[in-house]
Design a protein around this motif. Structure first.
Motif, PDB file in Angstrom:
ATOM      1  N   PRO A 162       0.810  -1.226   0.000  1.00 34.01           N
ATOM      2  CA  PRO A 162       0.000   0.000   0.000  1.00 34.01           C
ATOM      3  C   PRO A 162       0.838   1.269   0.000  1.00 34.01           C
ATOM      4  O   PRO A 162       0.426   2.286  -0.574  1.00 34.01           O
ATOM      5  N   ALA A 163       2.011   1.216   0.624  1.00 34.75           N
ATOM      6  CA  ALA A 163       2.871   2.398   0.631  1.00 34.75           C
ATOM      7  C   ALA A 163       3.311   2.755  -0.781  1.00 34.75           C
ATOM      8  O   ALA A 163       3.265   3.927  -1.191  1.00 34.75           O
ATOM      9  N   LEU A 164       3.733   1.758  -1.541  1.00 34.07           N
ATOM     10  CA  LEU A 164       4.159   2.001  -2.923  1.00 34.07           C
ATOM     11  C   LEU A 164       2.969   2.375  -3.803  1.00 34.07           C
ATOM     12  O   LEU A 164       3.067   3.282  -4.640  1.00 34.07           O
ATOM     13  N   ALA A 165       1.861   1.684  -3.631  1.00 35.21           N
ATOM     14  CA  ALA A 165       0.688   1.965  -4.455  1.00 35.21           C
ATOM     15  C   ALA A 165       0.239   3.414  -4.300  1.00 35.21           C
ATOM     16  O   ALA A 165      -0.165   4.069  -5.271  1.00 35.21           O
ATOM     17  N   LEU A 446      -8.962  -8.908   2.528  1.00 33.83           N
ATOM     18  CA  LEU A 446      -7.971  -7.829   2.496  1.00 33.83           C
ATOM     19  C   LEU A 446      -8.600  -6.443   2.430  1.00 33.83           C
ATOM     20  O   LEU A 446      -7.904  -5.447   2.623  1.00 33.83           O
ATOM     21  N   ARG A 447      -9.903  -6.367   2.202  1.00 34.31           N
ATOM     22  CA  ARG A 447     -10.567  -5.062   2.172  1.00 34.31           C
ATOM     23  C   ARG A 447     -10.875  -4.529   3.567  1.00 34.31           C
ATOM     24  O   ARG A 447     -11.176  -3.345   3.719  1.00 34.31           O
ATOM     25  N   THR A 448     -10.820  -5.385   4.579  1.00 39.69           N
ATOM     26  CA  THR A 448     -11.284  -4.996   5.908  1.00 39.69           C
ATOM     27  C   THR A 448     -10.161  -4.376   6.738  1.00 39.69           C
ATOM     28  O   THR A 448      -8.987  -4.684   6.542  1.00 39.69           O
ATOM     29  N   PRO A 449     -10.511  -3.512   7.704  1.00 43.06           N
ATOM     30  CA  PRO A 449      -9.488  -2.915   8.570  1.00 43.06           C
ATOM     31  C   PRO A 449      -8.914  -3.942   9.532  1.00 43.06           C
ATOM     32  O   PRO A 449      -9.636  -4.778  10.079  1.00 43.06           O
ATOM     33  N   PHE A 450      -7.599  -3.863   9.742  1.00 43.41           N
ATOM     34  CA  PHE A 450      -6.888  -4.810  10.600  1.00 43.41           C
ATOM     35  C   PHE A 450      -6.120  -4.046  11.662  1.00 43.41           C
ATOM     36  O   PHE A 450      -5.342  -3.144  11.352  1.00 43.41           O
ATOM     37  N   GLY A 462      -4.736  -2.512   6.050  1.00 49.25           N
ATOM     38  CA  GLY A 462      -5.662  -3.216   5.183  1.00 49.25           C
ATOM     39  C   GLY A 462      -6.612  -2.301   4.439  1.00 49.25           C
ATOM     40  O   GLY A 462      -7.010  -1.254   4.943  1.00 49.25           O
ATOM     41  N   GLY A 463      -6.972  -2.695   3.226  1.00 51.42           N
ATOM     42  CA  GLY A 463      -7.975  -1.991   2.445  1.00 51.42           C
ATOM     43  C   GLY A 463      -7.701  -0.507   2.297  1.00 51.42           C
ATOM     44  O   GLY A 463      -6.567  -0.061   2.183  1.00 51.42           O
ATOM     45  N   TRP A 464      -8.784   0.267   2.318  1.00 46.38           N
ATOM     46  CA  TRP A 464      -8.643   1.715   2.171  1.00 46.38           C
ATOM     47  C   TRP A 464      -7.934   2.327   3.378  1.00 46.38           C
ATOM     48  O   TRP A 464      -7.322   3.387   3.262  1.00 46.38           O
TER      49      TRP A 464
END
Length: 480
Positions: A162-165, A446-450, A462-464
């Motif tokens: 997510p950091a790179l994305a 993987l869409r859910t908060p962790f 996780g996710g957004w």
């Protein structure tokens, strides 16, 4: 002897000091590689490379950044066998687990965020007849990703992707105990033609590399997974510097079992939650709370299933439990077994180090261990052991189960086993945990908060949530 290297600005580089640390196979106790004992100078070089790469990387359209991550996902899939063998060699976990969980999940992390960034949306707010506001999300710049030893490539990519994305450039520190798959990921980055400096990997210890990353003024955010005490140290350093923090820390998770559960599925699920990866997962259910009317029946079935777990050479296909990650960690877990005895616990099974024959004669193996008759607030029941040691505890009422489950300073995860849907919702909402599974364990979307509550951490991954963490919001207000 394999010598791993740092990955700086797209090339493999030895540590500036020339010093290395031994890397040991947990299953055999043998040194199989040397890793850089990096210092502040190596971190400085990595940060400079990331800073230089940031403008071009952040300026790429999200779709083009995502393509690099999707390509890495494909390369991970193509190298599944090699990566899984490396993970088992480095960590001691069963090869079957690395093949079916760790490496596929690393691939999924890259693919999920590589495609997800194309659907990441911001908000707009109309002030009727007056103005329009819209939100812009911008990458932060250079960010640090610090991952643990229990799920090495799995959690390394969970942070990096997510950091790179989102358009950041990363300086990443894998655990010095399990660095091998991070080194192999760097090789795949070269094959994927990831632009130089976008991802930099610095090997070494927490006091040297980790501290230098946390203290560096050009590192804008820190994503850390590890122990709660280390998380506290990071927070003390980073807070006055106003860095963004995501801290995924320890857990002492409850498995809450009611008498109306699906019995066979519950027993199997409780064993998996207790002993997966030798109990070395922050989400493991190490406190098993069972409604008293079911307690004796459950205990008998649970112990029978535990005793069938095959402990042995992690390379063998029938092995269910491999080695603990290090001699030091094995000794820590053994010390908690002695503590449980001192606290009055009844040892039901296990509790001994295992010396195998053949190549694994000097490995760090420990029997799956189960105690009962321990006080709910004793150290064994409230401190994170992070090994194959669990306790069984009966309860009489739902209120009592919740009181026992919520007694620790941790609040990461829990599982609830019942066929009463109303109770499932009610108990889940009352549990002080960031994640609650009902009639399952470690089923991840993987869409859910962790993340956790209390001393289990700060923030969510996780996710957004991950993409929000790695970006800064800007509101633009245009008067009509």
């Amino acid at each position: 002897m394999l010598h791993l290297q740092n990955f700086l600005n797209g090339t493999f580089s030895p540590p500036i000091s020339g010093n290395y640390l031994p890397n040991i196979k947990p299953a055999t106790g043998e040194v199989f590689s040397q890793i850089p004992d990096s210092e502040e100078q190596d971190v400085q070089a990595a940060v400079e490379a990331a800073k230089a790469a940031f403008p071009a990387w952040a300026g790429l359209p999200a779709e083009k950044r995502g393509r690099y991550l999707v390509r890495l996902s494909e390369l991970i899939d193509q190298n599944l066998e090699r990566l899984a063998e490396a993970e088992t060699m480095d960590n001691g976990k069963p090869l079957s687990l690395a093949k079916t969980v760790d490496i596929p999940r690393a691939s999924s992390n890259m693919h999920f965020f590589g495609t997800g960034i194309q659907h990441f949306a911001s908000e707009a707010h109309m002030m009727e007849g007056v103005a329009v506001n819209y939100t812009v999300r911008k990458p932060l710049g250079v960010v640090a990703c610090i991952s643990p030893w229990n799920l090495p490539l799995y959690l390394f990519t969970w942070k990096i992707a997510p950091a790179l994305a989102a358009g950041n450039c990363v300086v990443a520190k894998p655990s010095e105990i399990t660095p091998y798959t991070a080194h192999l990921l760097a090789e795949l980055c070269v094959e994927a033609e990831l632009p130089a400096g976008v991802l930099n990997i610095v090997h070494g210890t927490g006091p040297k590399v980790g501290a230098a990353l946390v203290e560096h003024p050009d590192v804008k955010a820190i994503s850390f997974t590890g122990g709660t005490q280390t998380g506290k140290t990071i927070a003390r350093t980073a807070a006055p510097m106003f860095k963004k923090l995501s801290l995924e820390l320890g857990g002492k998770n409850a498995t809450v079992i009611f008498a109306d559960c699906d019995f066979e599925k519950t027993v199997a699920g409780a064993v998996q939650a207790a002993f997966a990866n030798q109990g070395q997962i922050c989400l493991c259910g190490s406190r098993i709370l069972v409604e008293r009317s079911l307690y004796d029946k459950f205990k008998e079935a649970f112990l029978q299933r535990v005793q069938t777990l095959t402990l042995g050479d992690p390379l063998q296909p029938d092995t269910k439990m491999g080695a603990l990650v290090s001699e030091a960690h094995l000794q820590k877990v053994l010390s908690y077994i002695e503590l449980a005895k001192e606290e009055g616990g009844t040892l039901l099974t296990g509790g001994e180090r295992v010396h195998l024959e053949g190549r694994c004669a000097n490995g760090y193996f420990l029997q799956p261990t189960v105690f009962e008759n321990l006080p709910h607030n004793c150290r064994t029941n409230t401190e994170e052991i992070f090994g194959p040691v669990v306790t069984l505890q009966p309860f009489d009422t739902e209120e009592e189960a919740l009181a026992y489950a919520n007694i620790t300073e941790y609040g990461l995860a829990a599982s609830v086993w019942t066929q009463d849907v109303t109770r499932a919702h009610r108990v889940s909402h009352a549990l002080q945990a960031g994640i609650v599974w009902v009639n399952t364990w470690l089923l991840r979307d993987l869409r859910t908060p962790f993340g956790g509550t209390k001393q289990s951490g700060v923030g969510r991954e996780g996710g957004w949530e991950a993409l929000r963490f790695f970006t800064e919001q800007q509101n633009v207000c245009i008067k009509i």
